[in-house]
Motif scaffolding. Structure first.
Motif, mmCIF file in Angstrom:
data_model
loop_
_atom_site.group_PDB
_atom_site.id
_atom_site.type_symbol
_atom_site.label_atom_id
_atom_site.label_comp_id
_atom_site.label_asym_id
_atom_site.label_seq_id
_atom_site.Cartn_x
_atom_site.Cartn_y
_atom_site.Cartn_z
ATOM 1 N N UNK A 227 0.737 -1.646 -0.108
ATOM 2 C CA UNK A 227 -0.191 0.261 0.595
ATOM 3 C C UNK A 227 0.708 1.270 0.538
ATOM 4 N N UNK A 228 0.715 1.742 -0.896
ATOM 5 C CA UNK A 228 1.234 3.281 -0.810
ATOM 6 C C UNK A 228 0.384 4.660 -1.018
ATOM 7 N N UNK A 229 0.367 5.049 -0.513
ATOM 8 C CA UNK A 229 0.018 6.098 0.557
ATOM 9 C C UNK A 229 -0.190 8.311 0.347
ATOM 10 N N UNK A 230 -0.518 8.925 -0.492
ATOM 11 C CA UNK A 230 0.384 10.515 -1.177
ATOM 12 C C UNK A 230 -0.703 10.974 -0.756
ATOM 13 N N UNK A 231 0.162 12.341 -0.178
ATOM 14 C CA UNK A 231 -0.589 13.585 0.271
ATOM 15 C C UNK A 231 -0.429 13.893 -0.621
ATOM 16 N N UNK A 232 -1.251 14.317 -1.933
ATOM 17 C CA UNK A 232 -1.464 14.916 -2.899
ATOM 18 C C UNK A 232 -1.383 16.367 -2.908
ATOM 19 N N UNK A 233 -2.396 17.164 -2.491
ATOM 20 C CA UNK A 233 -3.231 17.842 -2.263
ATOM 21 C C UNK A 233 -3.353 18.545 -0.471
ATOM 22 N N UNK B 183 4.613 16.898 -7.046
ATOM 23 C CA UNK B 183 5.084 17.036 -8.191
ATOM 24 C C UNK B 183 4.705 15.446 -9.519
ATOM 25 N N UNK B 184 4.329 14.274 -8.994
ATOM 26 C CA UNK B 184 3.095 13.122 -9.024
ATOM 27 C C UNK B 184 2.400 13.581 -10.317
ATOM 28 N N UNK B 185 1.060 14.689 -9.747
ATOM 29 C CA UNK B 185 0.425 14.826 -10.507
ATOM 30 C C UNK B 185 0.578 15.259 -11.753
ATOM 31 N N UNK B 186 1.880 15.945 -12.372
ATOM 32 C CA UNK B 186 2.000 16.304 -13.786
ATOM 33 C C UNK B 186 2.408 15.557 -14.168
ATOM 34 N N UNK B 187 3.263 14.232 -13.914
ATOM 35 C CA UNK B 187 3.846 13.720 -14.363
ATOM 36 C C UNK B 187 3.633 12.018 -14.490
ATOM 37 N N UNK C 46 -2.432 16.208 -21.246
ATOM 38 C CA UNK C 46 -1.238 15.536 -21.113
ATOM 39 C C UNK C 46 -0.704 14.578 -22.328
ATOM 40 N N UNK C 47 0.590 14.209 -22.293
ATOM 41 C CA UNK C 47 0.746 13.526 -23.130
ATOM 42 C C UNK C 47 0.399 11.555 -23.389
#
Length: 162
Positions: free
Chosen positions: A91-97, A112-116, A147-148
């Motif tokens: 399980x991976x939990x990351x706070x984005x915003x 930064x992951x939001x953009x990539x 996004x690409x």
């Protein structure tokens, strides 16, 4: 009350860990709502496919306590600290915003992951299409449209809560 967005991912017993992680989030945070769950191939290493989604929730906890709670939830679900970045995980939990906060510590916000990462931007734009991130002029829906699309991912059937 602060509106937060959380990225969740797993590729080890993913359905179980994602569901249990969401249950834990619902105990600690208010009004948890989830995006579509997406399956994707592992990136950067050979491994089982990942399940990824974004959750929205509300909290009065400060950022530091939110991040600490995420680490505890990850640990409760068998996440090993110090493992390689590109590796399988329970399980991976990351706070984005966190509201409209911008910071570098205890985590960089907006993340930064939001953009990539397609597996972050797509579900985030689904949950909050009209959202505009600090320092950005386009909505999340527009960011996703432009996004690409570099990663193959597909929506799956997933129901929570059961």
């Amino acid at each position: 009350m602060n509106r937060i967005f959380i990225s969740l991912g797993s590729n080890i017993d993913a359905h179980i860990h994602i569901r249990n992680g969401l249950d834990d989030l619902a105990r600690d945070f208010d009004r948890v709502r989830i995006s579509t769950v997406f399956e994707s191939e592992a990136v950067g290493f050979e491994g089982d496919n990942f399940l990824n989604l974004v959750a929205e929730a509300y909290t009065e906890l400060p950022i530091e306590q939110v991040v600490a709670r995420f680490k505890q939830i990850e640990q409760d679900h068998g996440r090993l600290r110090g493992a390689k970045k590109f590796a399988s995980r329970t399980l991976d939990l990351d706070l984005l915003l966190y509201g409209d906060h911008q910071c570098q510590q205890p985590v960089e916000l907006p993340r930064p992951e939001i953009f990539h990462n397609d597996f972050v931007l797509w579900p985030l734009s689904e949950l909050w299409p009209e959202g505009i991130l600090p320092g950005v002029t386009d909505t999340l829906a527009q960011l996703w449209q432009d996004h690409p699309k570099q990663q193959k991912l597909w929506p799956i059937a997933f129901h929570w809560p059961e």
